[in-house]
Design an enzyme around this catalytic site. Structure first.
Site, PDB file in Angstrom:
ATOM      1  N   LEU A   1      -4.152   4.166   1.122  1.00  0.00           N
ATOM      2  CA  LEU A   1      -4.647   4.625   2.420  1.00  0.00           C
ATOM      3  C   LEU A   1      -5.875   5.515   2.295  1.00  0.00           C
ATOM      4  O   LEU A   1      -6.574   5.749   3.280  1.00  0.00           O
ATOM      5  CB  LEU A   1      -3.542   5.367   3.174  1.00  0.00           C
ATOM      6  CG  LEU A   1      -2.393   4.495   3.706  1.00  0.00           C
ATOM      7  CD1 LEU A   1      -1.364   5.353   4.421  1.00  0.00           C
ATOM      8  CD2 LEU A   1      -2.921   3.415   4.638  1.00  0.00           C
TER       9      LEU A   1
ATOM     10  N   TYR B   1       0.838  -1.202   0.000  1.00  0.00           N
ATOM     11  CA  TYR B   1       0.000   0.000   0.000  1.00  0.00           C
ATOM     12  C   TYR B   1       0.872   1.251   0.000  1.00  0.00           C
ATOM     13  O   TYR B   1       2.042   1.229   0.376  1.00  0.00           O
ATOM     14  CB  TYR B   1      -0.958   0.010   1.198  1.00  0.00           C
ATOM     15  CG  TYR B   1      -0.316   0.276   2.542  1.00  0.00           C
ATOM     16  CD1 TYR B   1      -0.135   1.587   3.011  1.00  0.00           C
ATOM     17  CD2 TYR B   1       0.095  -0.771   3.360  1.00  0.00           C
ATOM     18  CE1 TYR B   1       0.444   1.839   4.250  1.00  0.00           C
ATOM     19  CE2 TYR B   1       0.671  -0.533   4.594  1.00  0.00           C
ATOM     20  CZ  TYR B   1       0.850   0.778   5.034  1.00  0.00           C
ATOM     21  OH  TYR B   1       1.426   1.027   6.261  1.00  0.00           O
ATOM     22  N   CYS B   2       0.277   2.335  -0.458  1.00  0.00           N
ATOM     23  CA  CYS B   2       0.882   3.668  -0.393  1.00  0.00           C
ATOM     24  C   CYS B   2      -0.264   4.632  -0.110  1.00  0.00           C
ATOM     25  O   CYS B   2      -1.268   4.234   0.487  1.00  0.00           O
ATOM     26  CB  CYS B   2       1.618   4.015  -1.687  1.00  0.00           C
ATOM     27  SG  CYS B   2       0.558   4.040  -3.144  1.00  0.00           S
ATOM     28  N   GLN B   3      -0.152   5.871  -0.531  1.00  0.00           N
ATOM     29  CA  GLN B   3      -1.217   6.827  -0.256  1.00  0.00           C
ATOM     30  C   GLN B   3      -2.419   6.596  -1.172  1.00  0.00           C
ATOM     31  O   GLN B   3      -3.553   6.522  -0.710  1.00  0.00           O
ATOM     32  CB  GLN B   3      -0.700   8.258  -0.423  1.00  0.00           C
ATOM     33  CG  GLN B   3      -1.392   9.279   0.474  1.00  0.00           C
ATOM     34  CD  GLN B   3      -1.123   9.000   1.947  1.00  0.00           C
ATOM     35  OE1 GLN B   3      -0.062   8.509   2.327  1.00  0.00           O
ATOM     36  NE2 GLN B   3      -2.103   9.288   2.793  1.00  0.00           N
TER      37      GLN B   3
END
Length: 359
Positions: free
Chosen positions: A349, A321-323
């Site tokens: 996120l 995951y990242c932003q």
């Protein structure tokens, strides 16, 4: 194994008999030969699921779930084909003499057969090939990029069969020379590259100096990060020898290779996988990770993800995951190419309730 099995034995089996001698020699390294004593059941502890199993020597009685019994003798027409394919499930088997069996992974064998139908059969032309490209296609398929090793461990290992024809008609072979700059830091992403032959170096401008990030060799790939994240090239790749590159245009790469390798997952489904032992993989910069990481997450920034190959366990499932999901998609693709079981958190996120993030 080599004194028992050689390419003449393989050439008598179906569909392996369609392989070229060079392909048969490759396949030897992926075959397992076992001996079962008279009276034994070779499938009691090692069922044939996921394998093509051939009888090389002796007599074997196989009992199917529909109570049908088949006696297979080595050298017979039955023995030339995998045991139990297109039949009801095998209930049991009984060695009527000492027998020798050959086992080979079904998935690998099917990939090799599929690719070889394009490579070696003049009468099988399922592609609408561009004018003058047929000889180039055969040379390409006979190159090391499509060896059994690469079909097991490269991006081609995960390519759906339906995409093979399209990819072969889109992929280009490009001759390159020592010191050629293939991609330049800051440029727009346009191609995905695979090194058929030659060596290259990856560098990034840091503090006015070129920092060497990686050395690339035959079989390595590069250029996917900018395509997947829709961003500028984050490094420069320069040839360190003469060689040949295979390349795919961005649109073809996205359609034919990226999506089959990316497994997107919702936050709720990801939480369930994490509860079952999957690991959250945060691919953002360390300051971002420290600020709002998910509970239990480990941090491997996208620019370090290649260095994590071989360090991260392949026995573990990861949820990247990242932003927003862009960087994690690039990271997941790189890991998936290397054979990792990895998912991408859909929308990153942004899809996670704040209460679930660890401050």
């Amino acid at each position: 194994m080599q004194d028992i099995l050689d390419i003449r034995v393989l050439a008598s089996l179906e569909p392996i008999s369609s392989f070229s001698p060079a392909r048969l020699r490759e396949l030897l390294d992926y075959c397992h030969v076992e001996t079962v004593a008279q009276g034994g059941d070779p499938f009691s502890e090692h069922p044939p699921a996921g394998q093509s199993v051939y009888l090389l020597r002796g007599e074997l009685e196989v009992v199917y779930e529909d109570d049908n019994r088949v006696l297979i003798r080595s050298g017979s027409e039955w023995a030339r084909h995998p045991i139990g394919k297109r039949q009801p499930a095998i209930r049991s088997a009984h060695a009527l003499s000492d027998v020798q069996l050959l086992r080979v992974n079904d998935d690998l064998l099917d990939r090799m057969v599929t690719w070889d139908q394009f490579a070696y059969h003049d009468d099988a032309k399922p592609l609408a090939l561009k004018e003058g490209s047929e000889s180039a296609l055969k040379r390409l398929l006979n190159s090391g990029m499509f060896s059994a090793e690469n079909l097991s461990n490269s991006p081609f290992a995960h390519l759906p069969s339906a995409n093979i024809g399209k990819l072969l008609n889109c992929i280009e072979a490009v001759a390159v020379w020592d010191k050629d700059v293939v991609i330049r830091e800051g440029d727009d992403g346009d191609y995905y590259y695979l090194i058929e032959s030659g060596r290259a170096q990856v560098t990034r401008l840091v503090g006015g100096a070129n920092l060497v990030l990686a050395e690339l060799k035959s079989g390595d790939v590069f250029g996917e990060e900018a395509l997947i994240s829709d961003s500028k090239r984050n490094a420069t790749v320069t040839m360190k020898s003469n060689g040949v590159l295979l390349r795919l245009k961005k649109q073809d790469f996205m359609e034919l290779m990226q999506e089959p390798l990316l497994h997107r997952i919702s936050y709720e489904d990801a939480r369930k996988k994490a509860a079952q032992g999957a690991i959250w993989l945060d691919v953002r910069h360390p300051p971002e990770y420290r600020y709002d990481k998910l509970p239990g997450a480990i941090n491997v920034p996208l620019n370090d993800i290649r260095n994590a190959i071989g360090v991260l366990s392949k026995a573990t499932t990861y949820i990247a995951y990242c932003q927003s999901g862009r960087r994690s998609a690039a990271a997941a693709f790189i890991l998936a190419q290397a054979g990792y079981d990895v998912y991408v958190l859909e929308n990153g996120l942004w899809s996670v309730p704040k209460a679930r993030q660890q401050q």
